[in-house]
Design a protein around this motif. Sequence first.
Motif, PDB file in Angstrom:
ATOM      1  N   ARG A 181      18.293 -58.981 -28.587  1.00  0.00           N
ATOM      2  CA  ARG A 181      17.756 -58.669 -27.257  1.00  0.00           C
ATOM      3  C   ARG A 181      17.976 -57.201 -26.922  1.00  0.00           C
ATOM      4  NH1 ARG A 181      17.946 -63.313 -22.812  1.00  0.00           N
ATOM      5  NH2 ARG A 181      17.292 -65.012 -24.120  1.00  0.00           N
ATOM      6  N   PHE A 182      19.105 -56.672 -27.320  1.00  0.00           N
ATOM      7  CA  PHE A 182      19.398 -55.263 -27.029  1.00  0.00           C
ATOM      8  C   PHE A 182      18.515 -54.344 -27.867  1.00  0.00           C
ATOM      9  CE2 PHE A 182      23.218 -57.503 -25.736  1.00  0.00           C
ATOM     10  CZ  PHE A 182      23.364 -57.023 -24.446  1.00  0.00           C
ATOM     11  N   ASP A 183      18.056 -54.823 -29.025  1.00  0.00           N
ATOM     12  CA  ASP A 183      17.149 -54.034 -29.853  1.00  0.00           C
ATOM     13  C   ASP A 183      15.796 -53.844 -29.178  1.00  0.00           C
ATOM     14  OD1 ASP A 183      19.130 -53.867 -31.755  1.00  0.00           O
ATOM     15  OD2 ASP A 183      18.334 -55.512 -32.986  1.00  0.00           O
ATOM     16  N   LEU A 184      15.460 -54.712 -28.229  1.00  0.00           N
ATOM     17  CA  LEU A 184      14.189 -54.616 -27.516  1.00  0.00           C
ATOM     18  C   LEU A 184      14.209 -53.514 -26.454  1.00  0.00           C
ATOM     19  CD1 LEU A 184      13.466 -58.416 -26.981  1.00  0.00           C
ATOM     20  CD2 LEU A 184      12.441 -56.900 -28.675  1.00  0.00           C
ATOM     21  N   LEU A 185      15.401 -53.063 -26.073  1.00  0.00           N
ATOM     22  CA  LEU A 185      15.502 -52.038 -25.039  1.00  0.00           C
ATOM     23  C   LEU A 185      15.147 -50.664 -25.603  1.00  0.00           C
ATOM     24  CD1 LEU A 185      18.865 -53.037 -23.312  1.00  0.00           C
ATOM     25  CD2 LEU A 185      16.552 -53.547 -22.552  1.00  0.00           C
ATOM     26  N   THR A 186      14.331 -49.928 -24.866  1.00  0.00           N
ATOM     27  CA  THR A 186      13.991 -48.568 -25.272  1.00  0.00           C
ATOM     28  C   THR A 186      15.084 -47.612 -24.782  1.00  0.00           C
ATOM     29  OG1 THR A 186      12.767 -48.114 -23.241  1.00  0.00           O
ATOM     30  CG2 THR A 186      11.524 -49.086 -25.088  1.00  0.00           C
ATOM     31  N   ARG A 187      14.955 -46.363 -25.169  1.00  0.00           N
ATOM     32  CA  ARG A 187      15.914 -45.335 -24.737  1.00  0.00           C
ATOM     33  C   ARG A 187      15.925 -45.246 -23.215  1.00  0.00           C
ATOM     34  NH1 ARG A 187      14.958 -40.032 -23.432  1.00  0.00           N
ATOM     35  NH2 ARG A 187      12.834 -40.217 -24.213  1.00  0.00           N
ATOM     36  N   ARG A 188      14.752 -45.307 -22.595  1.00  0.00           N
ATOM     37  CA  ARG A 188      14.676 -45.209 -21.132  1.00  0.00           C
ATOM     38  C   ARG A 188      15.329 -46.411 -20.446  1.00  0.00           C
ATOM     39  NH1 ARG A 188      14.135 -40.156 -19.375  1.00  0.00           N
ATOM     40  NH2 ARG A 188      12.154 -39.238 -19.912  1.00  0.00           N
ATOM     41  N   HIS A 189      15.120 -47.618 -21.001  1.00  0.00           N
ATOM     42  CA  HIS A 189      15.795 -48.797 -20.440  1.00  0.00           C
ATOM     43  C   HIS A 189      17.300 -48.559 -20.409  1.00  0.00           C
ATOM     44  CE1 HIS A 189      12.240 -51.339 -21.956  1.00  0.00           C
ATOM     45  NE2 HIS A 189      12.178 -51.356 -20.641  1.00  0.00           N
ATOM     46  N   ARG A 190      17.824 -48.088 -21.537  1.00  0.00           N
ATOM     47  CA  ARG A 190      19.271 -47.875 -21.663  1.00  0.00           C
ATOM     48  C   ARG A 190      19.761 -46.792 -20.705  1.00  0.00           C
ATOM     49  NH1 ARG A 190      21.429 -49.970 -26.665  1.00  0.00           N
ATOM     50  NH2 ARG A 190      19.790 -51.077 -27.765  1.00  0.00           N
ATOM     51  N   GLU A 191      19.010 -45.701 -20.582  1.00  0.00           N
ATOM     52  CA  GLU A 191      19.415 -44.619 -19.674  1.00  0.00           C
ATOM     53  C   GLU A 191      19.462 -45.115 -18.224  1.00  0.00           C
ATOM     54  OE1 GLU A 191      16.394 -41.757 -20.579  1.00  0.00           O
ATOM     55  OE2 GLU A 191      17.577 -40.805 -22.156  1.00  0.00           O
ATOM     56  N   CYS A 192      18.455 -45.899 -17.835  1.00  0.00           N
ATOM     57  CA  CYS A 192      18.419 -46.423 -16.464  1.00  0.00           C
ATOM     58  C   CYS A 192      19.567 -47.402 -16.222  1.00  0.00           C
ATOM     59  CB  CYS A 192      17.073 -47.088 -16.182  1.00  0.00           C
ATOM     60  SG  CYS A 192      15.686 -45.928 -16.137  1.00  0.00           S
ATOM     61  N   LEU A 193      19.842 -48.258 -17.205  1.00  0.00           N
ATOM     62  CA  LEU A 193      20.941 -49.219 -17.059  1.00  0.00           C
ATOM     63  C   LEU A 193      22.293 -48.509 -17.003  1.00  0.00           C
ATOM     64  CD1 LEU A 193      19.767 -52.114 -19.393  1.00  0.00           C
ATOM     65  CD2 LEU A 193      19.973 -52.168 -16.901  1.00  0.00           C
ATOM     66  N   ARG A 194      22.437 -47.421 -17.756  1.00  0.00           N
ATOM     67  CA  ARG A 194      23.694 -46.657 -17.686  1.00  0.00           C
ATOM     68  C   ARG A 194      23.869 -46.050 -16.296  1.00  0.00           C
ATOM     69  NH1 ARG A 194      21.945 -44.395 -23.066  1.00  0.00           N
ATOM     70  NH2 ARG A 194      22.832 -45.868 -24.561  1.00  0.00           N
ATOM     71  N   GLY A 195      22.768 -45.622 -15.686  1.00  0.00           N
ATOM     72  CA  GLY A 195      22.839 -45.106 -14.318  1.00  0.00           C
ATOM     73  C   GLY A 195      23.285 -46.180 -13.343  1.00  0.00           C
ATOM     74  N   VAL A 196      22.786 -47.394 -13.512  1.00  0.00           N
ATOM     75  CA  VAL A 196      23.202 -48.512 -12.654  1.00  0.00           C
ATOM     76  C   VAL A 196      24.684 -48.787 -12.861  1.00  0.00           C
ATOM     77  CG1 VAL A 196      22.939 -50.992 -12.244  1.00  0.00           C
ATOM     78  CG2 VAL A 196      20.920 -49.557 -12.535  1.00  0.00           C
ATOM     79  N   ARG A 197      25.123 -48.727 -14.115  1.00  0.00           N
ATOM     80  CA  ARG A 197      26.537 -48.960 -14.442  1.00  0.00           C
ATOM     81  C   ARG A 197      27.425 -47.939 -13.739  1.00  0.00           C
ATOM     82  NH1 ARG A 197      30.983 -51.063 -14.869  1.00  0.00           N
ATOM     83  NH2 ARG A 197      32.247 -50.895 -16.715  1.00  0.00           N
ATOM     84  N   GLU A 198      26.903 -46.709 -13.557  1.00  0.00           N
ATOM     85  CA  GLU A 198      27.644 -45.652 -12.865  1.00  0.00           C
ATOM     86  C   GLU A 198      27.469 -45.743 -11.348  1.00  0.00           C
ATOM     87  OE1 GLU A 198      26.125 -42.103 -14.650  1.00  0.00           O
ATOM     88  OE2 GLU A 198      26.966 -42.608 -16.618  1.00  0.00           O
ATOM     89  N   LEU A 199      26.923 -46.854 -10.874  1.00  0.00           N
ATOM     90  CA  LEU A 199      26.727 -47.140  -9.446  1.00  0.00           C
ATOM     91  C   LEU A 199      25.777 -46.161  -8.767  1.00  0.00           C
ATOM     92  CD1 LEU A 199      30.397 -48.067  -8.460  1.00  0.00           C
ATOM     93  CD2 LEU A 199      28.551 -49.605  -9.146  1.00  0.00           C
ATOM     94  N   LYS A 200      24.780 -45.695  -9.506  1.00  0.00           N
ATOM     95  CA  LYS A 200      23.775 -44.799  -8.946  1.00  0.00           C
ATOM     96  C   LYS A 200      22.578 -45.621  -8.483  1.00  0.00           C
ATOM     97  CE  LYS A 200      25.072 -40.974 -11.907  1.00  0.00           C
ATOM     98  NZ  LYS A 200      24.697 -40.165 -13.050  1.00  0.00           N
ATOM     99  N   GLY A 201      21.910 -45.140  -7.457  1.00  0.00           N
ATOM    100  CA  GLY A 201      20.703 -45.782  -6.962  1.00  0.00           C
ATOM    101  C   GLY A 201      19.500 -45.353  -7.784  1.00  0.00           C
ATOM    102  N   SER A 202      18.378 -46.002  -7.572  1.00  0.00           N
ATOM    103  CA  SER A 202      17.163 -45.687  -8.318  1.00  0.00           C
ATOM    104  C   SER A 202      16.718 -44.245  -8.105  1.00  0.00           C
ATOM    105  CB  SER A 202      16.027 -46.628  -7.912  1.00  0.00           C
ATOM    106  OG  SER A 202      16.332 -47.937  -8.288  1.00  0.00           O
ATOM    107  N   LYS A 203      16.867 -43.734  -6.876  1.00  0.00           N
ATOM    108  CA  LYS A 203      16.468 -42.353  -6.599  1.00  0.00           C
ATOM    109  C   LYS A 203      17.324 -41.365  -7.389  1.00  0.00           C
ATOM    110  CE  LYS A 203      14.578 -42.968  -1.984  1.00  0.00           C
ATOM    111  NZ  LYS A 203      14.714 -42.636  -0.558  1.00  0.00           N
ATOM    112  N   GLU A 204      18.630 -41.620  -7.456  1.00  0.00           N
ATOM    113  CA  GLU A 204      19.520 -40.729  -8.199  1.00  0.00           C
ATOM    114  C   GLU A 204      19.198 -40.752  -9.689  1.00  0.00           C
ATOM    115  OE1 GLU A 204      23.855 -40.689  -6.387  1.00  0.00           O
ATOM    116  OE2 GLU A 204      23.030 -42.722  -6.380  1.00  0.00           O
ATOM    117  N   ILE A 205      18.975 -41.950 -10.216  1.00  0.00           N
ATOM    118  CA  ILE A 205      18.642 -42.085 -11.637  1.00  0.00           C
ATOM    119  C   ILE A 205      17.323 -41.378 -11.921  1.00  0.00           C
ATOM    120  CG2 ILE A 205      18.092 -43.726 -13.477  1.00  0.00           C
ATOM    121  CD1 ILE A 205      19.899 -45.765 -11.962  1.00  0.00           C
ATOM    122  N   ALA A 206      16.353 -41.571 -11.028  1.00  0.00           N
ATOM    123  CA  ALA A 206      15.044 -40.946 -11.204  1.00  0.00           C
ATOM    124  C   ALA A 206      15.166 -39.425 -11.216  1.00  0.00           C
ATOM    125  CB  ALA A 206      14.102 -41.398 -10.091  1.00  0.00           C
ATOM    126  N   ALA A 207      15.967 -38.877 -10.307  1.00  0.00           N
ATOM    127  CA  ALA A 207      16.145 -37.422 -10.245  1.00  0.00           C
ATOM    128  C   ALA A 207      16.799 -36.901 -11.528  1.00  0.00           C
ATOM    129  CB  ALA A 207      16.986 -37.055  -9.028  1.00  0.00           C
TER     130      ALA A 207
END
Length: 182
Positions: free
Chosen positions: A5-31
């Motif tokens: 299942r983790f092999d299905l994640l792209t680089r962007r999926h992983r980057e966004c999930l790491r931002g969530v893990r760091e307690l960042k909001g969608s706007k912060e991750i997007a920036a």
Amino acid sequence: MTPERFDLLTRRHRECLRGVRELKGSKEIAAELGLGKSTVDGYLTEAVRLLGARNRRDAALMLAEHEAAEAREVTEKEENTDPDKIMHDSARLVSPADAVPIPSAPDGSTVGGAVSAGHVSAPPRLNLPIRRRGQQRNDMGLVERLLWIPTIAVGLAIGFGMLATGLDVMTRVINAVAGHAG
């Protein structure tokens, strides 16, 4: 949780999930990533579906655990490697990888979309104006919310029209039956 299942994640999926893990909001991750907020939300929604998680926070925690386990495996492998070997273990020929199974949610329903060359192409998902199970809040934008208002109004009008037509037909049938009986 299977590693496939983790092999299905792209680089962007992983980057966004790491931002969530760091307690960042969608706007912060997007920036940080130079993306739009809705694009980040799309990546996170798709990652949640692919991993079969309840919400984006759980998906981020699952990815963190998976990456930690991978790091431990690499460390153990490096510790067990004999420096006197001529060929490193990774230089051996390996059999082709098994086909990646289609991910499914805990309830057995299929999640995600078609997998081609490691990239998942999921069909566009309709954002509903209600909160889904496992979500803290609904992540719809202002435009999506405003588009739902006339959609709901038209749906209600059609539903009321069908109800009125059905009642009219039933009244006529009852009067016809009563007229023939009497």
